[in-house]
Design an enzyme around this catalytic site. Structure first.
Site, PDB file in Angstrom:
ATOM      1  N   LYS A   1       0.773  -1.396  -0.045  1.00  0.00           N
ATOM      2  CA  LYS A   1      -0.069   0.204  -0.078  1.00  0.00           C
ATOM      3  C   LYS A   1       0.644   1.333   0.100  1.00  0.00           C
ATOM      4  O   LYS A   1       0.432   2.171  -0.843  1.00  0.00           O
ATOM      5  CB  LYS A   1      -0.946   0.127   1.192  1.00  0.00           C
TER       6      LYS A   1
ATOM      7  N   ARG B   1      -3.119   2.753   8.660  1.00  0.00           N
ATOM      8  CA  ARG B   1      -3.501   1.417   7.969  1.00  0.00           C
ATOM      9  C   ARG B   1      -2.376   0.527   7.991  1.00  0.00           C
ATOM     10  O   ARG B   1      -1.150   0.854   7.729  1.00  0.00           O
ATOM     11  CB  ARG B   1      -4.091   1.508   6.667  1.00  0.00           C
TER      12      ARG B   1
ATOM     13  N   GLY C   1      -7.839  -8.037   4.649  1.00  0.00           N
ATOM     14  CA  GLY C   1      -8.754  -8.167   6.079  1.00  0.00           C
ATOM     15  C   GLY C   1      -8.302  -8.752   7.073  1.00  0.00           C
ATOM     16  O   GLY C   1      -8.742  -9.095   8.318  1.00  0.00           O
TER      17      GLY C   1
ATOM     18  N   MET D   1      -5.166  -7.698   8.692  1.00  0.00           N
ATOM     19  CA  MET D   1      -4.749  -6.919   9.777  1.00  0.00           C
ATOM     20  C   MET D   1      -5.479  -5.729  10.268  1.00  0.00           C
ATOM     21  O   MET D   1      -6.833  -5.529   9.362  1.00  0.00           O
ATOM     22  CB  MET D   1      -3.000  -6.424   9.780  1.00  0.00           C
TER      23      MET D   1
ATOM     24  N   ARG E   1      -2.863  -1.264  -7.005  1.00  0.00           N
ATOM     25  CA  ARG E   1      -2.141  -2.300  -7.178  1.00  0.00           C
ATOM     26  C   ARG E   1      -2.405  -3.209  -8.216  1.00  0.00           C
ATOM     27  O   ARG E   1      -3.608  -2.911  -8.645  1.00  0.00           O
ATOM     28  CB  ARG E   1      -2.270  -3.163  -5.712  1.00  0.00           C
TER      29      ARG E   1
ATOM     30  N   HIS F   1      -5.536 -31.764   7.085  1.00  0.00           N
ATOM     31  CA  HIS F   1      -5.161 -33.137   6.771  1.00  0.00           C
ATOM     32  C   HIS F   1      -6.031 -33.330   5.507  1.00  0.00           C
ATOM     33  O   HIS F   1      -5.567 -34.000   4.415  1.00  0.00           O
ATOM     34  CB  HIS F   1      -6.115 -34.202   7.826  1.00  0.00           C
TER      35      HIS F   1
ATOM     36  N   SER G   1      18.602 -40.044 -14.322  1.00  0.00           N
ATOM     37  CA  SER G   1      17.159 -39.696 -14.369  1.00  0.00           C
ATOM     38  C   SER G   1      16.772 -39.433 -12.764  1.00  0.00           C
ATOM     39  O   SER G   1      16.869 -40.634 -12.326  1.00  0.00           O
ATOM     40  CB  SER G   1      15.988 -40.489 -15.025  1.00  0.00           C
TER      41      SER G   1
ATOM     42  N   CYS H   1      12.310 -37.645 -13.198  1.00  0.00           N
ATOM     43  CA  CYS H   1      10.864 -38.485 -13.643  1.00  0.00           C
ATOM     44  C   CYS H   1      10.075 -38.640 -12.354  1.00  0.00           C
ATOM     45  O   CYS H   1       9.225 -39.318 -12.370  1.00  0.00           O
ATOM     46  CB  CYS H   1      11.053 -39.554 -14.116  1.00  0.00           C
TER      47      CYS H   1
ATOM     48  N   TYR I   1      16.100 -32.276 -19.306  1.00  0.00           N
ATOM     49  CA  TYR I   1      14.524 -32.610 -19.127  1.00  0.00           C
ATOM     50  C   TYR I   1      13.884 -32.782 -18.005  1.00  0.00           C
ATOM     51  O   TYR I   1      14.554 -33.214 -16.958  1.00  0.00           O
ATOM     52  CB  TYR I   1      14.389 -33.697 -20.374  1.00  0.00           C
TER      53      TYR I   1
END
Lengths: 876, 876
Positions: free
Chosen positions: B22, B91, B100, B102, B332, B448, B762, B830, B850
């Protein structure tokens, strides 16, 4: 191009890499002025090039020719001469002794002409000359041309029941013709009459014998690198078999069994070395030589003294007397029993030949470990029936059984059993666990039986090839028609490989007695005492014990432990307390869980108090609970079957247990909810343990507790536990270090971070090895370690000796980066490697502060810690 | 001492670390000459020091006083003045937006005197002045003094059913007195009349709010570091609530939902920003402002254009009109939907504001992944009942069930179900597997449910707090009295968090359609097409697919895969072929084993031929069989119970199977006999596979086979397999690379040795993560990952994103040392990380050639590979 050939006068005993043990020591003796027949040595480098390319390296043959010419000049004899021929032996000789594994050809230089010259040299001894000639063809035929059996058959046929001595010159001359015929038939070529060709082929045959199957197997067993190659020694022949004024013998400068000084050895008149080995006549004690040939005997004693003073160690010697003239054919620092090693080392100190540092370097932890096993009573009247390989030490007595099922059955009835198999496989695991010892007729030191038995610390003799084992008939047969059936008692000596019929009394080790009681009465124990005292004064590494009870802790102190490096708390939850752990696991809520923890806490407190008391001011590292909770519950398969069979009548507790077992069941429990994870997930568990430690420590002002968190992989885990534990300690007014195991690869890789939160690191090399290699010891030793040792994936199980390249690299990284973060960080190791000699050396090298091992291994670790320090001091 | 306070004229948009989003953007707008109320910002560094020490850092208050004096001078107003008072807002403003989370305090500066001054400023608007005053006490009381609820109650009591607008100045004045009484009662102190004291306390309250519980939870969810702290912006108050010529609004420079350019936003007359949030009156579309206040509207449009040109991106804006004067309160770079992100990026390119490189950096793989999930039909008439957290994307429709047992039951009957729980725990695992989607009323993105669902790739909405879930009553209630019982159909949008009643039609992703068919008709797809084309042109990393069948392989090509990086062969042994594998395992000798292998070989050959055909000349990396053999056998518990219950009537095959299962049973199969170990122990198994590959490759000249050996930990293992495989290939006249997985920590640690025998590496990061951390994914995600995420042991599961410090370090070591041995060594990955954005960046950084991932993730990997290359180019 390197120099491929060294005259005996050009070498010395430190050139074993190049000249092999035999060549180097012949050179050393030559330069000492001892009577060595002249000769020269072809280097192992020449062998390596030959084996790589398949042809003799360029320049080698020219060098050999030059040295031969010099040899002819020196001896005044000529290869192939019908008048005064030069004869030579062609012998293998590697850096490490590989007895009987490689080839030898004697009497090189004989042919139809020079055989007459040899007869003349030996005073017209035609019989001797023709006998020597047929020996050449026989050895050459076997070694160089690969002809097996036919020569021996022809000899037997010729003898027709007569003794060797009954054969005359004509017999041997006929035999030479027969032998030449055999060579012709078997190879399509004549036996080479050219002595130089004979020698060239013999040299190549010796080179080739490096890769003979039995040599390969032997090297693998003895952990000799496969790429060394062998040197070849060409030595002027001397003959112990040209009359009663000749002979051959072996001698030791002191008793290799006890270390006592004196004249030890055997002598055989009118014979060559091979005859001694073949055992065709009985040898006489070396002392008898004084009577037979006093001059040679005196000279020999004088030479033996020279050698011992020069080598400053027990030497073993091979010599030949040729018509009254003594010749030295070989010497080397002699093998000895573990007990003799300690006694000799101390004797040499007393003689002023070596200092105590050197004496400590002359003995090994393995030797000490052997001295600590109980052994069979030497004075017992035991009937030895065979010898196999000493695969895993100890002395085991029990009834012979021929299947794992039977081993388990009898063991459950309280019987001691010895499992006897041709070879074992993974299905025999339960039987091996049940048995006191294991005996196999097949397989070497890397066989399944050997590897698994060593892993279990179980006595094992393997590869007793004279035995025929029949599992079907439940019996084995031994030489001499001995048959041993199931249930008959046998005794197996894992330290020597000997197998006895019947029960041989077992006596405790006097060395263990000494550690336990401190008495030093017999010469061996006095020697051990003196070397251990010196070892303790030169080592840098502390030695601690892995001990979980007061009893173990007390033994650890008696064995010289300077603290406890690993006190496992999970063992404290077994037995009668298992029910309390079940309660903890079945707890329905906070209240029930806290009640279960509350019941465990005073028990834990008492456990710790006992250990603190036993250690009386020495540090005690306590590891908070490590294994997954389900280890305290019944096995899922058994319980499932029980519940299924019970049907409706299943008990409420069984039903709840099965639910818990299923809930906690893990595919890979080693990689599951255990260690610090358990501590973070089960509220109050670690806190209960820390409270118990704090309370026990508060009662005993001398207590030095070190709290160790297992299975940490990230510094954040440690921080959480440490903060909680530190709070509890502060409240109790107790000071204690808080540190962590380094046993998860990630802990080693992030040791720099983890050291921020740790007062110490203790390397848990069992788990670290399992995770770094990605194999679980329980599963893999049985299923593929044998194969891996055979294939040379590793030379020794990484669970026995720290794998330097993989696990060792992690330890090195963690030690360096941990100390970078926290310079005074205390570092130790508490895996089983802490008692392994090679691993102790590694721990010294990477700068650990201590090793911790089972109480029984503490003396080994103390000794090897000293040896590591001495070696480091010498090479720095 | 650093500078703690920056005037708006001193900052700029790049100082977000210091000034927060801000403050930095207010400074930027100030310097652009836009109408920003004057003010200053206190740095996040001041906050960090305050939080560390508990007191405001020395010098801060003096700096604030100086800036306040300057502000008074600039505005000509004075704090607390009864004539013309300066009022300010206080602020929060952190580097990353935490909407929202803080605190904010407005109207700081009002007291019993200055309230009259405010009335005068506003044209004797007493009602406005007293309303503002009571708002200050209310906000201050809540935020600074922590008084909850009582102010709202007092307001309600005063209103007695009247609307806000019905209250007059006297009402508010009375309310101020009531509020002051509440403050007195609750805190024992008077509401502070001193404006400087108000400000000081408000600043501390904003600092403190950084560590408010909800802020901590939010940061953890959004992976915002906990130690950043917040800046505080002090800004001169402007009022949108002082008449109908005033108001407040929000605006976007283009549609954040679709990216279309235009005027998007809302406006509310005679209101402050809080009123819009509180929703007390309905806003009007921003376009209506043209009618209400044309001048301000024009000025706003002009400012929006300025901002978009300046920021070269979509901006969102907060503004206030105070009596006809437009003020900018915030801007922003605006959030947007994934689809809009692509469209906007391309539009900005077309407008010449950014180039294609920049456009590719403006979109993310996560956004692309979201676009590839099927979604609910936006045009469907769906009744949304609540919103939770979008924990794991996808669109799932099914019958609500409230227990895992029921989920499994219905799923087995072929029903689609959604598992609805307050929260899940490890016991819910089977239910989660059975369900199409998971919905919980508790827990955030690290709960979870969220962690496990993401791990499974299962749709999940969690923390839908408006729902009340009753497992006992098998129902949940949603706002508006809606009750949903077991069996009622609901629809769950894991991408947005929305929950719908009934079945919402699911439509396929147009982006997936595009990849599958190549058509680019709608604007979104055209944008994706353009950015992907550019991405492919700038990335260095190749992208391959993990694909086991011809079908997968074909899809992989359509999605842009440049080969197959992992073709797992064990999947080819399932289904009908399982019986053949059983035969192999039950084989009694060489003959039976060879017969079983012989039966498998032609099937394997056909498998490989199909894949080579689908890939038509692109490389195909085939991994030889990896898992332990017992995975092909029945479960030990089930089979044991079956055999036990069958008693005497057990079938011969079951009995033999149980024996085999017991023989092959392992404590920790992940660390057991599998991969290369299996290949070395089971004669002929790998050879059969290599023959099948060779034969399939020989038939198709374009085939480019790469044979990959799993689970190698030592170079010797690889050498044995390579030698055998190379022989088979040579015989078949087929060329193929032979390489290895690096998935065991030791392989990484000895990569320099292993590279001697490998054409490619790999990285198998799934297993490498499991072994490096020492946990098995199957076991730990359910049992302790939630706890670990909560404790911050890791910010994201190491199975989602490569753990740089641990696993990443091993990869780096292996890449470097492998290439040191073999400079051209091909390197790939992989594991599932190959499709994870952050991990793709890591792979680019360490120089892999790759990444390989599931076909569906290929586009994500292509895009992120390009972004990684672009970022590297910018920072190099």
């Amino acid at each position: 191009m390197p120099k491929f050939v060294y005259d005996f006068t050009e070498g010395n005993k430190d050139l074993k890499d190049l000249l092999g043990g035999k060549g180097a020591n012949l050179a050393e003796m030559t330069n000492l002025g001892l009577p060595v027949p002249p000769g020269f040595t072809i280097t192992a480098e020449a062998c390596r090039r030959y084996l790589a390319d398949g042809t003799l390296p360029g320049g080698l043959e020219e060098e050999i020719a030059e040295h031969l010419a010099a040899l002819e000049a020196q001896t005044g004899k000529r290869l192939g001469s019908p008048e005064d021929p030069l004869l030579v032996s062609v012998r293998s000789g590697a850096k490490f002794s590989m007895p009987g594994m490689m080839e030898t050809v004697l009497n090189v230089g004989l042919n139809d002409e020079s055989v007459h010259g040899l007869a003349k040299q030996s005073g017209d001894n035609d019989r001797f000359a023709w006998d020597s000639y047929r020996r050449l063809i026989q050895m050459f035929g076997k070694t160089v041309l690969g002809i097996e059996g036919r020569f021996e058959d022809a000899l037997d046929e010729l003898k027709g029941g007569r003794a060797d001595l009954d054969l005359d010159a004509a017999d041997f001359q006929r035999l030479v013709e027969t032998y030449k015929g055999i060579v012709r038939e078997e190879t399509g070529h004549e036996f080479p009459a050219d002595p130089r060709e004979q020698m060239r082929l013999a040299i190549k045959a010796v080179f080739d014998s490096w890769n003979a199957p039995r040599a390969i197997v032997y090297r693998r067993q003895e952990r000799i690198p496969a790429d060394l190659g062998t040197a070849v020694t060409i030595c002027t022949m001397v003959f112990g078999n040209c009359g009663m004024d000749s002979g051959t013998g072996v001698a030791f400068t002191r008793d290799p069994g006890s270390g006592q000084q004196g004249v030890y050895g055997d002598y055989l008149q009118n014979a060559q070395g091979e005859d001694v080995v073949a055992g065709i006549r009985n040898t006489v004690p070396l002392q008898d030589l004084a009577r037979i040939d006093e001059d040679s005997y005196r000279e020999l004693l004088s030479i033996m003294e020279t050698l011992e003073n020069h080598y400053r160690d027990l030497c073993d010697i091979e010599f030949t007397i040729e018509r009254g003239k003594l010749w030295m054919l070989q010497t080397r620092v002699g093998k000895r029993t573990p007990g003799a090693a300690f006694r000799i080392a101390v004797q040499l100190v007393d003689q002023g030949l070596i200092d105590l540092d050197e004496a400590v370097l002359r003995v090994t932890g393995d030797q000490l470990a052997h001295l600590m096993f109980p052994r069979f009573d030497r004075n017992a009247d035991a009937k030895q029936i065979t010898t196999g390989m000493n695969a895993s030490p100890g002395a085991a007595v029990g009834k012979a059984v021929f299947s794992s099922e039977r081993a388990v059955e009898l063991a459950e009835q309280g019987e001691s059993v010895i499992l006897v198999r041709r070879e074992t496989n993974p299905d025999d695991l339960s039987g091996m666990i049940a048995a006191r010892g294991v005996l196999t007729s097949r397989g070497g030191k890397t066989s399944h039986a050997a590897v698994v038995a060593r892993g279990m610390g179980k006595t094992c003799v393997c590869g007793a090839e004279e035995l025929e084992v029949s599992a079907r008939d439940r019996r084995f047969t031994a030489p001499g028609g001995i048959v041993v059936g199931e249930g008959e008692v046998i005794s197996v000596d894992g330290s020597t490989g000997a197998v006895y019929l019947g029960e041989v009394p077992v006596v405790d080790s006097s060395v263990v007695e000494y550690f336990e009681r401190g008495s030093a009465e017999d010469p061996l124990v006095r020697a051990v005492d003196r070397l251990m005292a010196h070892a303790d004064s030169v080592r840098r590494l502390e030695v601690r014990a892995n001990a979980d009870t007061g009893e173990d802790a007390a033994r650890a102190r008696r064995f010289g432990g300077q603290g406890i490096g690993l006190c496992r708390t999970e063992h404290m939850f077994l037995g009668e307390r298992r029910r309390l752990v079940e309660d903890l696991i079945l707890a329905g809520g906070d209240e029930e869980r806290e009640a279960a923890l509350g019941a465990l806490e005073p028990l834990q407190r008492a456990d710790f108090a006992e250990i603190f008391e036993a250690m009386d001011g020495l540090p005690v590292t306590i590891r908070l609970i490590d294994p997954p909770l389900h280890e305290f519950l019944p096995d899922i398969v058994e319980l499932s079957v029980r519940v299924a069979l019970a049907g409706e009548e299943v008990s409420g507790r069984d039903r709840r247990l099965l639910e818990a077992v299923k809930r906690l069941h893990e595919q890979n429990p080693m990689l599951g909810l255990r260690g610090v994870r358990l501590g973070l997930v089960v509220p109050g568990l670690f806190a209960m343990q820390v409270r118990a430690i704090a309370a026990a420590a508060a009662r005993s002002r001398a207590a030095r507790a070190e709290i160790m968190i297992p299975l940490v992989g990230a510094v954040q885990e440690l921080e959480h536990v440490r903060d909680e534990a530190a709070g509890i300690l502060r409240e109790a007014g107790v000071e204690a270090l808080i540190g962590t195991m380094i046993e998860v690869p990630r802990a080693a890789l992030t040791a720099g971070q983890i050291a921020e939160a740790a007062d110490f690191f203790s390397f848990g090399t069992n788990d670290l090895t399992q995770m770094t290699w990605g194999f679980s010891r329980d599963d893999v030793e049985a299923s593929f370690f044998t194969k891996y040792l055979d294939l040379g994936v590793f030379g020794v199980s990484p669970f026995e000796t720290i794998d330097r390249d993989g696990v060792g690299r992690l330890i090195r990284v963690a030690a360096e980066e941990g100390r970078r973060t926290r310079p005074g960080l205390k570092l130790g190791i508490c895996g089983e490697h802490g008692g392994d000699p090679e691993s102790v050396h590694f721990c010294h090298e990477v700068g650990l502060d201590y090793v911790s091992c089972s109480p029984f291994r503490i003396p080994v670790a103390r000794l090897e810690a000293a040896r590591a320090a001495l070696i480091a001091a010498r090479t720095s």
